[in-house]
Structures are given as structure tokens and as C-alpha cells.
Design a protein around this motif. Structure first.
Motif, PDB file in Angstrom:
ATOM      1  N   ALA A  17       0.061   2.675   0.416  1.00  9.31           N
ATOM      2  CA  ALA A  17       0.936   1.513   0.265  1.00  9.31           C
ATOM      3  C   ALA A  17       0.142   0.245  -0.075  1.00  9.31           C
ATOM      4  N   LEU A  18      -1.166   0.280   0.155  1.00 11.20           N
ATOM      5  CA  LEU A  18      -1.984  -0.890  -0.215  1.00 11.20           C
ATOM      6  C   LEU A  18      -2.062  -0.973  -1.737  1.00 11.20           C
ATOM      7  N   PRO A  19      -1.943  -2.186  -2.270  1.00 10.27           N
ATOM      8  CA  PRO A  19      -1.919  -2.299  -3.733  1.00 10.27           C
ATOM      9  C   PRO A  19      -3.213  -1.816  -4.395  1.00 10.27           C
ATOM     10  N   GLY A  20      -4.347  -2.025  -3.742  1.00 11.28           N
ATOM     11  CA  GLY A  20      -5.616  -1.667  -4.400  1.00 11.28           C
ATOM     12  C   GLY A  20      -5.974  -0.199  -4.286  1.00 11.28           C
ATOM     13  N   VAL A  21      -5.287   0.534  -3.398  1.00 11.20           N
ATOM     14  CA  VAL A  21      -5.636   1.947  -3.210  1.00 11.20           C
ATOM     15  C   VAL A  21      -4.911   2.785  -4.256  1.00 11.20           C
ATOM     16  N   LYS A  22      -5.651   3.556  -5.023  1.00 11.17           N
ATOM     17  CA  LYS A  22      -5.060   4.286  -6.142  1.00 11.17           C
ATOM     18  C   LYS A  22      -4.781   5.745  -5.800  1.00 11.17           C
ATOM     19  N   LYS A  23      -5.643   6.359  -5.031  1.00 11.92           N
ATOM     20  CA  LYS A  23      -5.471   7.784  -4.750  1.00 11.92           C
ATOM     21  C   LYS A  23      -6.061   8.089  -3.381  1.00 11.92           C
ATOM     22  N   VAL A  24      -5.491   9.089  -2.731  1.00  6.86           N
ATOM     23  CA  VAL A  24      -6.145   9.677  -1.568  1.00  6.86           C
ATOM     24  C   VAL A  24      -6.260  11.159  -1.872  1.00  6.86           C
ATOM     25  N   GLU A  25      -7.464  11.682  -1.902  1.00 10.12           N
ATOM     26  CA  GLU A  25      -7.682  13.075  -2.286  1.00 10.12           C
ATOM     27  C   GLU A  25      -8.213  13.866  -1.092  1.00 10.12           C
ATOM     28  N   THR A  26      -7.680  15.061  -0.926  1.00 15.38           N
ATOM     29  CA  THR A  26      -8.241  15.965   0.073  1.00 15.38           C
ATOM     30  C   THR A  26      -8.973  17.074  -0.680  1.00 15.38           C
ATOM     31  N   TRP A  34     -12.420  19.942  -0.306  1.00 19.98           N
ATOM     32  CA  TRP A  34     -13.455  20.559   0.535  1.00 19.98           C
ATOM     33  C   TRP A  34     -13.250  20.208   2.014  1.00 19.98           C
ATOM     34  N   GLY A  35     -11.983  20.131   2.446  1.00 22.82           N
ATOM     35  CA  GLY A  35     -11.704  19.867   3.852  1.00 22.82           C
ATOM     36  C   GLY A  35     -12.033  18.456   4.289  1.00 22.82           C
ATOM     37  N   ARG A  36     -12.116  17.562   3.323  1.00 22.87           N
ATOM     38  CA  ARG A  36     -12.410  16.163   3.653  1.00 22.87           C
ATOM     39  C   ARG A  36     -11.463  15.268   2.876  1.00 22.87           C
ATOM     40  N   VAL A  37     -11.402  14.016   3.305  1.00 21.46           N
ATOM     41  CA  VAL A  37     -10.452  13.096   2.709  1.00 21.46           C
ATOM     42  C   VAL A  37     -11.205  11.927   2.074  1.00 21.46           C
ATOM     43  N   ALA A  38     -10.878  11.651   0.822  1.00 19.55           N
ATOM     44  CA  ALA A  38     -11.489  10.510   0.127  1.00 19.55           C
ATOM     45  C   ALA A  38     -10.411   9.521  -0.268  1.00 19.55           C
ATOM     46  N   VAL A  39     -10.731   8.251  -0.134  1.00 20.88           N
ATOM     47  CA  VAL A  39      -9.836   7.198  -0.621  1.00 20.88           C
ATOM     48  C   VAL A  39     -10.465   6.597  -1.870  1.00 20.88           C
ATOM     49  N   VAL A  69     -11.148   0.436  -0.732  1.00 15.22           N
ATOM     50  CA  VAL A  69     -11.475   1.749  -0.157  1.00 15.22           C
ATOM     51  C   VAL A  69     -11.657   1.625   1.354  1.00 15.22           C
ATOM     52  N   ILE A  70     -12.408   0.607   1.756  1.00  9.48           N
ATOM     53  CA  ILE A  70     -12.670   0.412   3.185  1.00  9.48           C
ATOM     54  C   ILE A  70     -11.353   0.217   3.937  1.00  9.48           C
ATOM     55  N   LYS A  71     -10.480  -0.621   3.376  1.00  6.34           N
ATOM     56  CA  LYS A  71      -9.191  -0.857   4.042  1.00  6.34           C
ATOM     57  C   LYS A  71      -8.351   0.407   4.069  1.00  6.34           C
ATOM     58  N   GLY A  72      -8.344   1.120   2.959  1.00  3.52           N
ATOM     59  CA  GLY A  72      -7.566   2.350   2.874  1.00  3.52           C
ATOM     60  C   GLY A  72      -8.036   3.377   3.894  1.00  3.52           C
ATOM     61  N   LEU A  73      -9.344   3.514   4.011  1.00  3.02           N
ATOM     62  CA  LEU A  73      -9.901   4.507   4.948  1.00  3.02           C
ATOM     63  C   LEU A  73      -9.435   4.226   6.372  1.00  3.02           C
TER      64      LEU A  73
END
Ligand code: FES
Ligand code: FES
Lengths: 716, 156
Positions: free
Chosen positions: A253-262, A264-269, A277-281
Motif C-alpha cells: 500500500a506504500l506508494p514507493g513499494v513496487k513489488k513484494v517477492e517470495t 527461495w523461502g524468503r521475502v524481498a521488498v 524498501v526499508i519502510k516496506g520491510l
């Protein structure tokens, strides 16, 4: 993608002269030359170790009086680019502005091995040194044909050939090419340099870019449409837990966050800016499975479960040696987990194109060609579709050998279809990467004759590989074994000094204890037992510099010694002087003196700062560096919880250089060696100061206070 | 948080940027303005790699919100200390004394040392160490940095 190697070399000029030097120590390999069409030039794929030198580097002349050299190795701060520049400008008598040193780009450079083990100067540096010598002979021969003057009347100078006794060159080397590559095989073991290298003090070739902030590290690159990425730090070590659920709604929902990918069992913002990215995480909600192993992780458990990893050294008959001894003595030493803490965290920029089929990845790594392989693997594409471009690294120290960030950035770029800059935070370095030098238990038993000769030594090293005992002391009966717990939850890193660090702390502390038990001065005891006379010089030199035995010590001050042999041929001895404050428990290192035997010093400037830096690491290992962790997670998160040596920890340092070979002998490297004996020297100085032996590193103020608070002066 | 426009005074030039109020100055310098000489080493104010001068004081740009820096303050980054042909005495001394290995900490070291000498042209070794002590260098170039600073003091 940019230029290929062929295009690059073609751009040098149509008549460019190209040399490929194949350095090999394989027995029977002769120094020889063959000419092959340029297209036949192949990367040999190489294994570089002390015993097996086998790699290729290139030198190209043209256009005009320009020269380019190509190595797959990396500039990590150790000064390799400066060393190569010093060697090639001197070897070919060219100016710095006429030389381009191309490093770490897999499309342009050969794979001449990983940049590690303090090997770059002694292999690649020396290789170029020998190569330059071969080249000058070859160029003179070609020029002789070209200008029709006997070779004896010609001499090589300034990247070309002129007539002896005249100024000005008749021909540039680049004009002598014929579109083919001259492949020369050189066996560095059988060929020795005829031309003596002159020790130089030249500034770091990147200096001006560094001090103006213009040097580009990987984190400084930006590609059009690039997204920043960061991993969500897992609550437990990744090996002990599994991702169960992800709720990325709030982050997305944050305007600057474009994708959240899962993946290899991990999550990237992924976001437009790193701060997004920091805020999204912060907003991603996850659940993880309970850790699959007990929380406590005492080293003793590892020892109980350990199986034999290797017999590291075996000589004579250890049991016979011990029973023939007049005095035997056993001790156990332990060391703690430590982290590389490169100031530049792991970062990479990846641009995957063509529907995921083609990748360019800018990397900060010790081995670009390895990164290329790993990236190809992660993307399931052929390696030739990957270009890995090595950037100057903000430190590596063993922690960037096959660093996962490169393939992770590539994977994320292929998933989102845009260039990605993946950045590890400092906390990620500690907690997510969780890649540490092993904590070890090292058990040492020695047997000594009545007249003070060591007859037998048995070392059992748990959790690391046990390197670092060979060729220091002349002991007829030796058995060194390494053991490891196969189910240990953490990957164990190689890190500046590798297992020599732990081994040398234990064995050099132990040598001191043997001397004290026997009532012999530790310096005399070492002199009597070292394997090579060269050590005696080194020990005397550093002892002399520090004022050993001069009775100038104040209360609670002490001096300690330690020696090392690293990387097959780098010898060192260090003397440390410390002061111990009984109230605060603080140990102040007051002076370090190092005597080193490392062959020709190519560039005194980079060698000196590197040696001092190594000793700074030794101070950290000895006194303060300690990762806090258990079987579930790493607790250390900040630099404030993990003290690396700082300005205020640095004593004055004196260094002397020695060369037990011929003057002008090959350089032997020095990146790791000074770290190693610093630790034992400090521990021995503490013993000398307060009469307490510390059996574990780091020797913290708490340990000192506990030890000195109790009235007895027994070993802790 | 909505983005806002800010006017920054960086290295003597007025620059317009769009960023969130609380965005650390570090990322605005690096990503909006392309001033990548200021480095990210920790993001928590503990390493000094991101040091810049704000009105002559050393500040950790990873801990300074852009909104604060935009209040008419003068910001100096490594790019503003001196350029080729016009290097500051400290920059020259850093080269002459090989005051770095990898160079990643160097911009922060130079910024901190510049502020020190601006306030106190003749610091003692102890004062140098105190002023520099929160700048970390994992390569361990500390003694060379001290020698470089002392060379400048001597020449002043
Ligand atoms: S990045 Fe700001 S102090 Fe480390
Ligand atoms: S020179 Fe590498 S961190 Fe300072």
C-alpha cells in the motif's frame, strides 16, 4: 550489453599485438610459445593453490603506445591494481597513463582464479612480472624482422623497440601484431626473473578517485528503471526455520513499494528508493516455523558430535614422541565467532533482459567468474549468457567468495523484469548472511626433552580445518587432526587469516606456557625450537624493536611474542606490548612490532598499510570481536555490539622487512599473515603483564576483571 | 508519507529534490543528486561512512532527515572538498600517506578530519583520535589516516 572481449581488443587497433600467458606449475610444463588465431583463445579454467598454479592472463598492445592487461581478479582494497600497474609499467617501461588494467569483467577477462589466500601479488603479480620479461624478448625478435636490424642492436623501451645508443623508438610493439594471439606458457617455478624489480613507493592508482568520492563501487551504480531491493531478515537462522505465511498488503500500500517477492523461502521488498524498501520491510507480516533444533549451541556439543574432517599434519610417531619426552603438557583453547564486517555490505546490481535469458550483473566479489556460474545456475540459463562485472570492493576479507547477493539480485531482476539493486543492511550482514569464522576448541599436548627441545606435539582442532601448524617449529613427532560436527547449523566462513588465526592463538600461547613451565625465556625457547633459521632473525628483530628484556616495563605491562608461517612462504614474527588496567579490565595494546619475510615488496605503500591493517584485525580478534549467537539466531545487530579495532585501539606499529631468499626474489604476499601472530603475541603479553593465562578469545575486560578479582593468579 | 519538494544547499549549489520528510539525507544525496561519494556502511550512525558537513558540523547523513538539512543549511559532501587539480591539503595528504586500502571509509574520514582541522588547526594526537574514533575502517588504515592528518598540521 556492452562490448565483448573481442570487440574490446579489436578497438585497440587493427594491428594490436596480443599475448596470452598461461602460467602453469604442472611438472614437465616447459616455458614455450605458440601462435594461434585469436578466436582459439580459451579460458583454461583454473585451480590456483600453492601447489598448483594454472591460469592465464593477457596483455594487449595497441592502439599506438597503449597497453592493456586483463585479469579476472578483483581489487578488494589490497592494492592489486596498483601492484599490477607498478609491475607492468616498470616491466614494459611505459607510463601509467598508457596502461589500462582491466579487472574482473567476465566478458573481457580470463578466469585466473579467486582473489583470496593472499595470493594475488605472489601469483598474478609475479606472473605479469615474468610475462613482461618474456614479452620484451619476443617483441625485440619481431621488431628485428620488421625493421631488418639484428636483434642484438635493438633494445626494448617504452612499449616499443629502438636501436641501442639512439633515442626514439623505431617501432611500437602494437605495430608488430598480425591479428593472432601469441600464447606463451610460463612455469613460474622453473623460470626466475632475470630482471630485478625495483621496490617502489607508488600511490594507490585509485587514490584520486577515492579521495574525491568518484570511485564507483557497485552500490553507486544506477540503471534506468532500476528498483532497490532488500530481504526481510528472518527471525531465526535460515537453516533452522521455514517461511509459513506472508502478508504483504500493508507494504504494497506504500506508494514507493513496487513489488513484494517470495523466492527461495524468503521475502524481498522492491521499491523505487532504498528508503521505500526499508519502510516496506517493516510492514511485511510473516510467520515462520519453530526452529528445528535446540536453542543452546555450546561448543562442547560440537566436540561431542564431531567426526574426523582431516589429518592435517602427521610426522613421526606421536605416542612414541610423547613417551620419550621428559615433560608433557596439555591445554585446551577456545575461540569465538567473528564476522568479516566489510564496511561495504553485500550489494549487487542486476539487469536481466530478453525474458530472463540474458544477464549483466555488477558485483563486489572475490571471483567474478564464479559469480557468473552461480548466476547462470540461479536463472537456469547458459553461463555464456551471463556477464559478471567486478567493481572495486569496499573490503572482502574472505566474505565475498561466492557471495549469494549476486545471484539473488539476478533472480529478483528476472522476476520483476527490471534492473535491481539488492542491498544487504548491516543487520543483514550479521543476522541474515550469518557467515562467521568458526569458533573452535583446540586441544594441544606437547612433549619436551629435559634440555628444552620439543619432541612431540598433538593438536586436535574442533570445528575448523586446523591449518597453521606446519613448518614453524622443528618437532619430530607431530599429529594434527581437525574434527567437525556435520550437523552444525551455521555455515563456517573463511575469513582473513582462515584457521591459522585460531590455531596460532592456541599453539603460540601454548609455546609460551611450555617455556614458563620449563623456566626458559619464551624468546630463547622459540629460538631453540624454530624450524628455519630465518625465524631467528625475525624474532630477534621484532624483540629488538620492542625492547624485549630491557626491563623498561611498568607495573601490569608485559611483552609477548608469536610467530607464523602462512601461505607456504610468508614468515612473520610479532612482538606486542600491553598494559592491563586491573580496575577496568581494559587491555591497552601499547606497541606492535612486526618482522616479516615476504620476498620482494612490490609497493611499500600498499604493503605497509595492509600489514598494519592486518594487525588491527589481530587486535580485534584478540580483545573484542565476538558474535553473540545461539542455535536459533544471531543476536549481534549493530557495530556497537561488535567492536572492530578503532583509532583508539591502535598502538604505534613498527615493521621491518627481511628476505631470506635472494634479494629480488618473488613477492610472496602478506594480506593475512600479520593478523595471525598478533593474537598470540597479545595473549602472551597479557600473561607477561599479569601472570594469568587466558584460554579463550576475545580477552574482554570482564574476563580480566574476573580473573584478577579472584586472588589467585591461576589460568582462566 | 507524501513526498515534498525541498531546496538543498549542497557544495555551494542550490538543488531541488523531491523526497519524503523523514527520508535520510544520505539517500537523497546518493539517489536524487547522484552524490555517491557519501557511503552507506550501517544506516545506524555507527560507522561514519556517510559523514557530511552541515553548517560545518560533522553529521551522519544516514541519521539526518532531509527536512532538517533543507532548512537553509549548508551541506558539504566529499565531492565538495576538492576536485582534481584543486585538492584540499587533507586530500593530498591522504594520497601521500596511503590513508586507505579499499577507500570505502575514506570520504567519511576526510569529512571528519576536515571539520576537526577547521575548528582546531593544531590538534594533538589524542584530539585527533577522539575526533576520528567513531569512523570505522575495516581495512585498518587508521595509522595512515593519523599520519596524513598530522602531515597537514605540520605544514600549516
Ligand atoms: S552509514 Fe551512517 S554512520 Fe554508518
Ligand atoms: S579503507 Fe577500507 S574501510 Fe577504510
Amino acid at each position: 550489453m556492452n562490448m565483448t572481449r573481442r570487440q574490446f581488443i579489436a578497438s585497440l587497433g587493427s594491428t594490436g599485438l596480443f599475448y596470452a600467458f598461461h602460467f602453469t606449475s604442472k611438472s614437465g610444463a616447459q616455458t614455450q610459445s605458440v601462435e594461434e588465431p585469436f578466436t582459439a583463445m580459451v579460458d583454461p579454467g583454473c585451480v590456483v593453490s600453492d601447489m598448483d598454479i594454472d591460469y592465464t592472463d593477457w596483455i594487449a598492445f595497441g592502439p599506438g603506445d597503449k597497453v592493456s592487461v586483463f585479469t579476472g581478479r578483483a581489487e578488494l582494497g589490497q592494492g592489486l591494481k596498483t601492484v599490477i600497474t607498478a609491475i607492468v609499467t616498470q616491466g614494459l617501461e611505459i607510463t601509467r597513463s598508457n596502461l589500462a588494467v582491466v579487472m574482473g569483467d567476465t566478458d573481457l577477462c580470463p578466469d585466473d582464479g579467486i582473489t583470496s589466500g593472499s595470493s594475488s601479488t605472489r601469483m598474478v603479480g609475479w606472473g605479469f612480472w615474468l610475462a613482461c620479461e618474456k614479452i620484451t624478448g619476443d617483441v625485440i625478435a619481431r621488431a628485428s624482422q620488421y625493421v631488418g636490424i639484428p636483434a642484438d642492436d635493438l633494445e626494448f623501451r617504452r612499449g616499443g623497440v629502438g636501436r641501442k645508443g639512439e633515442t626514439g623508438n623505431l617501432v611500437n610493439a602494437s605495430e608488430l601484431g598480425n591479428g593472432k594471439t601469441l600464447i606463451m606458457t610460463i612455469n613460474p617455478r622453473t623460470m626466475s626473473a632475470g630482471k630485478k624489480y625495483t621496490d617502489l613507493k607508488i600511490p594507490n592508482v585509485n587514490a584520486e578517485e577515492i579521495i574525491t568520492g568518484r570511485l564507483k563501487y557497485v552500490g553507486d551504480l544506477k540503471k534506468p528503471g532500476m528498483l532497490y531491493a532488500g530481504w526481510l531478515c528472518t527471525p531465526y537462522h535460515r537453516t533452522v526455520t521455514k517461511l509459513k505465511s506472508v502478508d504483504a498488503g500493508a507494504a504494497l500500500a506504500l506508494p514507493g513499494v513496487k513489488k513484494v517477492e517470495t523466492v527461495w523461502g524468503r521475502v524481498a521488498v522492491l521499491g523505487e528508493r532504498y528508503s521505500d524498501v526499508i519502510k516496506g520491510l517493516d510492514l511485511v507480516e510473516t510467520t515462520w516455523s519453530e526452529p528445528n533444533r535446540p536453542k543452546e549451541m555450546p561448543l562442547e556439543e560440537a566436540r561431542a558430535n564431531a567426526g574426523l574432517l582431516a589429518v592435517e599434519e602427521q610426522k613421526g610417531d606421536i605416542n612414541a614422541g610423547l613417551s620419550a619426552s621428559d615433560f608433557t603438557y596439555s591445554e585446551n583453547y577456545t575461540t569465538h565467532y567473528t564476522c568479516h564486517c566489510q564496511l561495504e555490505t553485500d550489494m549487487a546490481v542486476a539487469q536481466v533482459e530478453n525474458g530472463g535469458d540474458k544477464a549483466a550483473v555488477w558485483v563486489s566479489t572475490q571471483h567474478s567468474h564464479k559469480a557468473k556460474e552461480l548466476i547462470a545456475d540461479a536463472l537456469h540459463i547458459p553461463p555464456e549468457n551471463v556477464r559478471s562485472i567486478g567493481m572495486p570492493a569496499g573490503g572482502a576479507f574472505g566474505g565475498k567468495q561466492a557471495n549469494p547477493v549476486n545471484r539473488e539480485a539476478a533472480k529478483l531482476s528476472s522476476l520483476v523484469g527490471a534492473p535491481v539493486k539488492l542491498v544487504y543492511s548491516r543487520k543483514d550482514q550479521f543476522q541474515l548472511r550469518a557467515f562467521f569464522k568458526a569458533a573452535c576448541i583446540i586441544e594441544v599436548t606437547s612433549g619436551v626433552s629435559a634440555n628444552g627441545k620439543i619432541l612431540a606435539r598433538k593438536v586436535d582442532s574442533y570445528q575448523d580445518v586446523g591449518h597453521g601448524t606446519k613448518h614453524t617449529y622443528d618437532i619430530p613427532h607431530v599429529l594434527v587432526k581437525a574434527y567437525r560436527d556435520p550437523n552444525w547449523p551455521l555455515g563456517l566462513a573463511s575469513s582473513r587469516g582462515t584457521s591459522y588465526v585460531q590455531t596460532c592463538f592456541a599453539t603460540e600461547s601454548h609455546i609460551d606456557m611450555l617455556a614458563h613451565k620449563l623456566g626458559i625465556d619464551p624468546l630463547e625457547f622459540r629460538r631453540k625450537n624454530v624450524e628455519f633459521p630465518a625465524y631467528v632473525n625475525l624474532i630477534d628483530s621484532c624483540a629488538d624493536m620492542i625492547g624485549y628484556g630491557k626491563n623498561e616495563l611498568e607495573a601490569d605491562e608485559g611483552i609477548g611474542l608469536a610467530i607464523v608461517l602462512h601461505g607456504g612462504a610468508q614468515l612473520g614474527a610479532i612482538a606486542a606490548k600491553v598494559a592491563v588496567n586491573r580496575n577496568t579490565g581494559k587491555i591497552t595494546v601499547k606497541r606492535l612490532c612486526g618482522a616479516f619475510d615476504i620476498g620482494t615488496v612490490i609497493n611499500l605503500n600498499t604493503a605497509t598499510v595492509g600489514l598494519r591493517g592486518g594487525m588491527a584485525w589481530g587486535i580485534g580478534y584478540a580483545l573484542s570481536e565476538e558474535i553473540e549467537l545461539d542455535g536459533h539466531s544471531t543476536k549481534t545487530e549493530y557495530f556497537s555490539q561488535y567492536r572492530i579495532a578503532r583509532f583508539s585501539d591502535m598502538p604505534p606499529i613498527d615493521i621491518s622487512f627481511h628476505d631470506n631468499h635472494q634479494p629480488g626474489s618473488p613477492p610472496r604476499g602478506c594480506g593475512e599473515m600479520p593478523v595471525i601472530p598478533t593474537i598470540g603475541a597479545i595473549a602472551n603479553a597479557v600473561y607477561n603483564a599479569v601472570g594469568v593465562r587466558f584460554y579463550s578469545t576475545p580477552i574482554t575486560p570482564e574476563k580480566i576483571k574476573n580473573a584478577l578479582g579472584s586472588a589467585t593468579r591461576e589460568a582462566i | 508519507m507524501a513526498k515534498k519538494n525541498f531546496t538543498l544547499n549542497v557544495n555551494g549549489k542550490v538543488r531541488q529534490v523531491t523526497a519524503e520528510l523523514d527520508e535520510p539525507l544520505l539517500w537523497v544525496l546518493r539517489d536524487n543528486l547522484g552524490l555517491t561519494g557519501t557511503k552507506f556502511g550501517c544506516g545506524s550512525g555507527e560507522c561514519g561512512a556517510c559523514s557530511v558537513l552541515i553548517d560545518g558540523e560533522v553529521r551522519r547523513s544516514c541519521r539526518v532527515p532531509v527536512a532538517y538539512a533543507a532548512l537553509g543549511r549548508e551541506i558539504t559532501t566529499i565531492e565538495g572538498l576538492g576536485t582534481t587539480g584543486n585538492l584540499s591539503p587533507l586530500q593530498k595528504a591522504f594520497i601521500d600517506h596511503t590513508a586507505f586500502c579499499c577507500g570505502f571509509c575514506t570520504p567519511g574520514m576526510l569529512i571528519t578530519a576536515t571539520a576537526l582541522l577547521a575548528k582546531n588547526p593544531y590538534p594533538s594526537r589524542e584530539e585527533i583520535i577522539t575526533a576520528m574514533d567513531n569512523n570505522l575502517c575495516r581495512c585498518g588504515s587508521y595509522l595512515n589516516v593519523i599520519e596524513a592528518i598530522e602531515a597537514v598540521i605540520k605544514a600549516t
